[in-house]
Design an enzyme around this catalytic site. Structure first.
Site, PDB file in Angstrom:
ATOM      1  N   GLU A  70      -9.478   3.644   2.434  1.00 58.50           N
ATOM      2  CA  GLU A  70      -9.014   3.695   1.037  1.00 58.50           C
ATOM      3  C   GLU A  70      -7.923   2.693   0.716  1.00 58.50           C
ATOM      4  OE1 GLU A  70      -5.594   5.089   2.893  1.00 58.50           O
ATOM      5  OE2 GLU A  70      -7.675   5.549   3.376  1.00 58.50           O
ATOM      6  N   LYS A 113       0.855  -1.196   0.000  1.00 63.14           N
ATOM      7  CA  LYS A 113       0.000   0.000   0.000  1.00 63.14           C
ATOM      8  C   LYS A 113       0.882   1.235   0.000  1.00 63.14           C
ATOM      9  CE  LYS A 113      -3.027   2.690   3.077  1.00 63.14           C
ATOM     10  NZ  LYS A 113      -3.658   2.750   4.409  1.00 63.14           N
ATOM     11  N   ASP A 125     -12.108   7.003   4.111  1.00 63.17           N
ATOM     12  CA  ASP A 125     -10.875   6.804   4.865  1.00 63.17           C
ATOM     13  C   ASP A 125     -10.509   5.320   4.949  1.00 63.17           C
ATOM     14  OD1 ASP A 125      -8.643   7.650   6.244  1.00 63.17           O
ATOM     15  OD2 ASP A 125      -9.620   7.628   8.198  1.00 63.17           O
ATOM     16  N   LYS A 145     -10.093  12.971   8.289  1.00 64.50           N
ATOM     17  CA  LYS A 145      -9.486  12.666   9.580  1.00 64.50           C
ATOM     18  C   LYS A 145      -9.394  13.942  10.422  1.00 64.50           C
ATOM     19  CE  LYS A 145      -6.235   9.157   7.787  1.00 64.50           C
ATOM     20  NZ  LYS A 145      -6.617   7.977   8.588  1.00 64.50           N
ATOM     21  N   ASP A 171       1.831   6.637   5.360  1.00 63.59           N
ATOM     22  CA  ASP A 171       0.808   5.674   4.970  1.00 63.59           C
ATOM     23  C   ASP A 171       1.221   4.888   3.726  1.00 63.59           C
ATOM     24  OD1 ASP A 171      -1.573   4.469   5.691  1.00 63.59           O
ATOM     25  OD2 ASP A 171      -2.820   5.775   4.456  1.00 63.59           O
ATOM     26  N   ARG A 217      -7.577  -0.438   1.361  1.00 66.15           N
ATOM     27  CA  ARG A 217      -8.080  -1.714   0.858  1.00 66.15           C
ATOM     28  C   ARG A 217      -8.548  -1.607  -0.590  1.00 66.15           C
ATOM     29  NH1 ARG A 217     -12.360  -1.856   5.611  1.00 66.15           N
ATOM     30  NH2 ARG A 217     -10.573  -0.757   6.496  1.00 66.15           N
ATOM     31  N   ASP A 259      -2.560  10.667   3.433  1.00 66.26           N
ATOM     32  CA  ASP A 259      -3.949  10.263   3.628  1.00 66.26           C
ATOM     33  C   ASP A 259      -4.669  11.271   4.500  1.00 66.26           C
ATOM     34  OD1 ASP A 259      -6.344   8.966   3.843  1.00 66.26           O
ATOM     35  OD2 ASP A 259      -5.625   7.415   5.224  1.00 66.26           O
TER      36      ASP A 259
END
Length: 502
Positions: A347, A263, A345, A275, A286, A349, A268
């Site tokens: 995202e 990933k 959020d 967030k 991230d 996956r 993010d």
């Protein structure tokens, strides 16, 4: 950093600083300190509990009597009976961090205590820690607060030529793995404005080509052509286009392929499911999963492992621009499944779903993804342990064995079919979030829908990927976690000439 090895009594080593290991009060000083004036001092300090000898503890002795060095750094190793890779790595980080705080040309590091513990392979762990301790997170400090030095490893005088050659090999391995950890740390610590997806992809390309790893970088048009609906959906809210990177290190002949998927969300914000500000402070990291995949493949290449490895790295920002995906949008993924987005959020996956689908199409023997995926995993296991999920018990055992070997921590979590119930959508094949409970498990169960029944494992590294506070044996910031585990796993897989086994 340069590493060399010598064979002589510790007291005769002519270096400005020499580091020597000590165990706790039950183990005491190592053999190279016994019989010296320092031995009596160390024993007394341990007995009086002025020092504990715990892993990561350091104490400096200046102008030690009977030694040529001007200063001796005692590095705690913990209990001798329990000395392992984690303790060796921790000691290496601590001693290097302490001594790299000022410019020093050369430092001697004794191997006597490590060898006394009975496993010469721990020399690699010690050197890995020394490499990591010499590099801090201060990429933009006007005055550097870490100063790399030449490392001279000191083997006991009676070490045979054959044993010395093995130590040299282990030290070289430790240097390679330590540098790979530092690469992952550096990428994670780089400010987000300096690593938008396309820029980070080029950094990866240059590093891969330098080490003979084949690499391809897809631009947004190619990503659209390849039907990566999850990656395009997440990227839609950013002015920065996404990128997708594939890496191939094929040095295993007819052996099966291991696929590593990472990933790579370079920042993010949470998207429209925004967030809180405090939760964004470490979101430059991230993309740690992607960084670990890249660093591990480069380590395998530098070690010249006889193995076939392919890497797949999905890179994007998750932002709140006018074209950002909305709650209720439906995305069509690479494998044709549709996903209703109910939390932007969640995202990671979505981009992993495309990457896993694409990787599975090539029919690897095993497929592993790494991601800073869920806060729920942090809640479940704390900040130091990764969650392991797998559809293959043999694969899970092998990963767990590799993590124990290097001293990193993971814990296998359930992946029962009933967690899929929480992902049912009324308008699409799946929704991207489940209910309130078991968030790390439902996220993993979502990913499983895109693995095409390939033997697969998922590491949720949200906890151990980042450290908020500095300590004697750690730096705040990205940790480069699981580069060491993946390297050990690839070495073990290469040694058995294949990985598809029970």
């Amino acid at each position: 950093m340069t590493i060399s090895i010598i064979r002589q009594p510790l007291a005769t080593v002519d270096a400005p600083w020499v580091a020597a290991g000590i165990f706790d009060k039950d183990g005491g000083p190592a053999s190279d300190l016994r019989g010296s004036a320092v031995e009596a001092l160390v024993v007394r300090l341990l007995e009086e509990k002025e020092i504990k000898g715990s892993a990561g503890e350091t104490i400096a002795l200046h102008e030690p009597v009977g030694f040529r060095t001007r200063a001796l750094l005692l590095a705690g190793l913990g209990a001798k009976a329990r000395f392992d890779a984690r303790a060796a790595y921790t000691a290496g980080v601590a001693l290097a961090k302490r001594l790299a705080s000022k410019p020093r040309e050369k430092v001697g590091v004794s191997l006597a205590a490590v060898l006394e513990a009975g496993d010469p392979a721990l020399v690699s762990s010690l050197v890995e820690g020394v490499c990591v301790g010499m590099q801090g997170p201060g990429l933009h400090k006007t005055e550097p607060n870490r100063h790399p030095f030449e490392v001279v490893l000191i083997a006991p005088e009676g070490t045979t030529d054959e044993a010395l050659a093995d130590l040299e090999r282990l030290a070289a391995r430790g240097g390679i793995v330590g540098q790979a950890v530092n690469l992952a740390r550096m990428l994670a610590n780089t400010p987000p404005s300096e690593k938008p997806p396309v820029v980070l992809a080029e950094v990866i390309r240059k590093a891969a080509e330098e080490h003979g790893v084949d690499v391809q970088v897809w631009n947004e048009a190619r990503i659209r052509e390849e039907r990566f609906g999850g990656l395009l959906g997440v990227a839609a809210g950013s002015a920065e286009p996404p990128a997708f990177v594939t890496l191939e290190y094929l040095n295993g002949g007819d052996a099966p392929v291991v696929a590593l998927v990472g990933k790579g969300v370079t920042f993010d914000s949470g998207g429209l499911s925004l967030k809180p500000s405090a939760s964004m402070e470490d979101m430059k990291s991230d993309m740690t999963g992607a960084a670990v995949v890249v660093a591990s493949i480069l380590a395998a290449a530098r070690l010249r492992l006889p193995i076939n490895v392919k890497g797949y790295v999905a890179l994007t920002e998750n932002m709140t621009g006018g074209r950002a995906m909305k709650l209720g949008d439906v995305l069509t993924m690479r494998n044709g499944k549709t996903v209703e987005v109910l939390n932007t959020d969640a995202e990671g996956r979505l981009i992993l779903a495309d990457a896993l689908s694409y990787a599975a199409e090539a029919g690897p023997a095993r497929m592993l993804d790494l991601a800073t995926l869920t806060g729920a995993c942090l809640v479940a296991l704390g900040p130091k342990i990764a969650g392991l999920f797998s559809n293959d018990d043999g694969f899970a055992r092998d990963l767990a064995d590799s993590s124990r070997k290097v001293g990193e921590r993971l814990w296998q979590m359930p992946l029962d079919d009933d967690f899929k119930e929480a992902l049912k959508s009324s308008v699409a094949d799946l929704k991207n979030v489940g209910g309130r409970w078991g968030g790390a498990i439902t996220a993993a169960r979502f990913l499983q829908e895109f693995t095409a029944d390939v033997p697969w494992a998922h590491l949720d590294i949200a906890g151990p990927s980042w450290v908020d506070a500095e300590g004697a044996a750690r730096d705040a910031g990205g940790t480069g976690c699981f580069v060491r585990t993946l390297t050990a796993y690839l070495e073990a897989a290469a040694a058995v000439d294949g990985v598809a086994r029970d």
